[in-house]
Design an enzyme around this catalytic site. Structure first.
Site, mmCIF file in Angstrom:
data_model
loop_
_atom_site.group_PDB
_atom_site.id
_atom_site.type_symbol
_atom_site.label_atom_id
_atom_site.label_comp_id
_atom_site.label_asym_id
_atom_site.label_seq_id
_atom_site.Cartn_x
_atom_site.Cartn_y
_atom_site.Cartn_z
ATOM 1 C CG ASP A 83 17.568 3.761 2.574
ATOM 2 O OD1 ASP A 83 18.375 3.994 3.267
ATOM 3 O OD2 ASP A 83 16.612 4.382 2.308
ATOM 4 N N GLY A 185 12.964 13.546 3.852
ATOM 5 C CA GLY A 185 11.633 14.237 3.288
ATOM 6 C C GLY A 185 11.902 15.586 2.749
ATOM 7 C CG ASN A 258 21.225 7.451 1.406
ATOM 8 O OD1 ASN A 258 22.348 6.904 0.918
ATOM 9 N ND2 ASN A 258 20.687 6.652 2.429
HETATM 10 P P1 13P Z 1 15.712 12.550 1.442
HETATM 11 O O1 13P Z 1 14.336 12.336 1.756
HETATM 12 O O2 13P Z 1 16.530 13.635 1.531
HETATM 13 O O3 13P Z 1 15.970 12.031 -0.267
HETATM 14 O O4 13P Z 1 16.828 11.183 1.950
HETATM 15 C C1 13P Z 1 16.473 9.798 1.367
HETATM 16 C C2 13P Z 1 17.285 8.914 2.445
HETATM 17 O O5 13P Z 1 18.359 9.460 3.217
HETATM 18 C C3 13P Z 1 16.989 7.563 2.150
HETATM 19 O O6 13P Z 1 17.715 6.794 3.073
HETATM 20 O O1 G3H Z 2 14.701 7.123 4.559
HETATM 21 C C1 G3H Z 2 13.604 6.997 3.650
HETATM 22 C C2 G3H Z 2 13.476 6.900 2.237
HETATM 23 O O2 G3H Z 2 13.005 8.056 1.530
HETATM 24 C C3 G3H Z 2 12.681 5.678 2.009
HETATM 25 O O3 G3H Z 2 11.347 5.945 2.359
HETATM 26 O O4 G3H Z 2 10.339 4.237 3.332
HETATM 27 O O5 G3H Z 2 8.811 5.606 2.121
HETATM 28 O O6 G3H Z 2 10.067 4.090 0.911
HETATM 29 P P1 G3H Z 2 10.131 4.962 2.306
HETATM 30 ZN ZN ZN Z 3 17.912 7.509 5.065
#
Ligand code: 13P
Ligand code: G3H
Ligand code: ZN
Length: 316
Positions: A83, A185, A258
């Site tokens: 990700d 978030g 996501n």
């Molecule tokens: P949320 O913060 O809405 O769960 O989105 C997660 C996301 O896009 C991770 O790539």
């Molecule tokens: O896009 C962000 C995802 O929620 C991952 O968050 O980098 O804190 O693991 P993180």
């Molecule tokens: Zn994302």
């Protein structure tokens, strides 16, 4: 079956009007909660790992946990996805570590630089049988350590449908994350949002059959926000992405959705509840267990929102 990439999942999701849930994993309980849900609902699955997750849990541990999920569920297609990869090196490392899909997110760079970096990742990943998600347009909120545009400003940074054909042709990416008004978030919108579904529709016309990805898709479920605040938390009022908007996007070209924040909130709510109701508790299994169960129940519900419950077989 071993880990799979997203080709077949996206082909079926596009054709049959649903989306695959891409859930972020950071530890064993989160992974087990998600996997228990997809097993009961017979849904295809994308488990995604952020750079933050890699540094928190270490890749060897996360990979071993995900390998367990795959080995225990040979009849469920599971993809392991990076990700928000930010550099060629971070994406290359994940390809070398056995990921079946990586995201290169150069959406904060210029159009030309985004194309150049995405193409570099695509060339390496494809040579190793790995698919690539890219991003065009800017989301709000904080993703990894990058602060995106403010939640108020997201509608000014949507994906420009006039750029997508050139971007996809020049990069060779396999799927595209688009900005349609969402943020990462828990503090996405102050009032009920209206997503730019017209952007999805315009891209769909320009790139028929091409899978789109929706980031920042948590709904910031009231049930968990209320529990967190009831048991000593302090989460301000905010709204997430309405679930009917997710279902609508999933019926169109959005093939991957996501979700991370909703997992975090489910786990946090249950841990807070146990700590407050039984302050003498000190056995981690007694608070992580209910957190894992809450994740499972929440993910089961999401699979129906996405329309992918019961679709594991057709994605094999
Ligand atoms: P949320 O913060 O809405 O769960 O989105 C997660 C996301 O896009 C991770 O790539
Ligand atoms: O896009 C962000 C995802 O929620 C991952 O968050 O980098 O804190 O693991 P993180
Ligand atoms: Zn994302």
């Amino acid at each position: 079956m071993p880990l799979v990439d997203t080709k077949k999942m996206f082909e079926m999701a596009y054709k049959n009007g649903y989306a695959i849930g891409a859930f972020n994993v950071n530890n064993m309980e989160i992974t087990q909660g998600i996997v228990a849900a997809i097993v009961e609902e017979k849904a295809p699955l994308i488990l995604q790992v952020s750079r933050g997750a890699r540094s928190y849990a270490s890749m060897n541990y996360l990979k071993a946990i995900i390998d367990c999920a795959v080995a225990e569920n040979p009849d469920i297609p599971i993809c392991m996805h990076l990700d928000h990869g930010d550099t060629f090196e971070s994406c290359k490392q994940c390809v070398d570590d056995g990921f079946t899909s990586v995201m290169i997110d150069a959406s904060h760079s210029s159009f030309e630089d985004n194309i150049a970096l995405t193409k570099q990742v695509v060339d390496y990943a494809h040579a190793h049988g790995v698919v690539v998600e890219a991003e065009l347009g800017k989301l709000g909120g904080i993703e990894e350590d990058v602060v995106g545009v403010s939640a108020e400003d997201v509608m000014n940074h949507l994906t420009d449908p006039d750029q997508v054909v050139e971007f996809v042709e020049k990069t060779g990416c396999d799927s595209l994350a688009i900005a349609i008004g969402t943020s990462h978030g828990a503090y996405k919108f102050k009032t009920a949002p209206k997503l730019a579904i017209d952007v999805v529709e315009k891209v769909e016309v320009k790139l028929p059959g091409f899978p789109l990805v929706m980031h920042g898709s948590s709904s910031v479920l009231k049930e968990f926000k209320d529990l967190i605040n009831k048991y000593g938390g302090d989460m301000p009022d905010a709204m997430g992405v309405p679930e009917d908007a997710i279902s609508e996007a999933a019926k169109k070209a959005v093939c991957k959705v996501n979700i991370d924040t909703d997992l975090r909130m489910a786990l946090t709510a249950k841990i807070r509840q146990v700590f407050c109701e039984t302050p003498a508790e000190f056995d981690p299994r007694k608070y992580l267990g209910p957190g894992r169960q809450a994740i499972k129940d929440m993910v089961k519900h999401k699979l129906h929102v996405l329309g992918c419950a019961g679709k594991a077989d057709e994605c094999l």
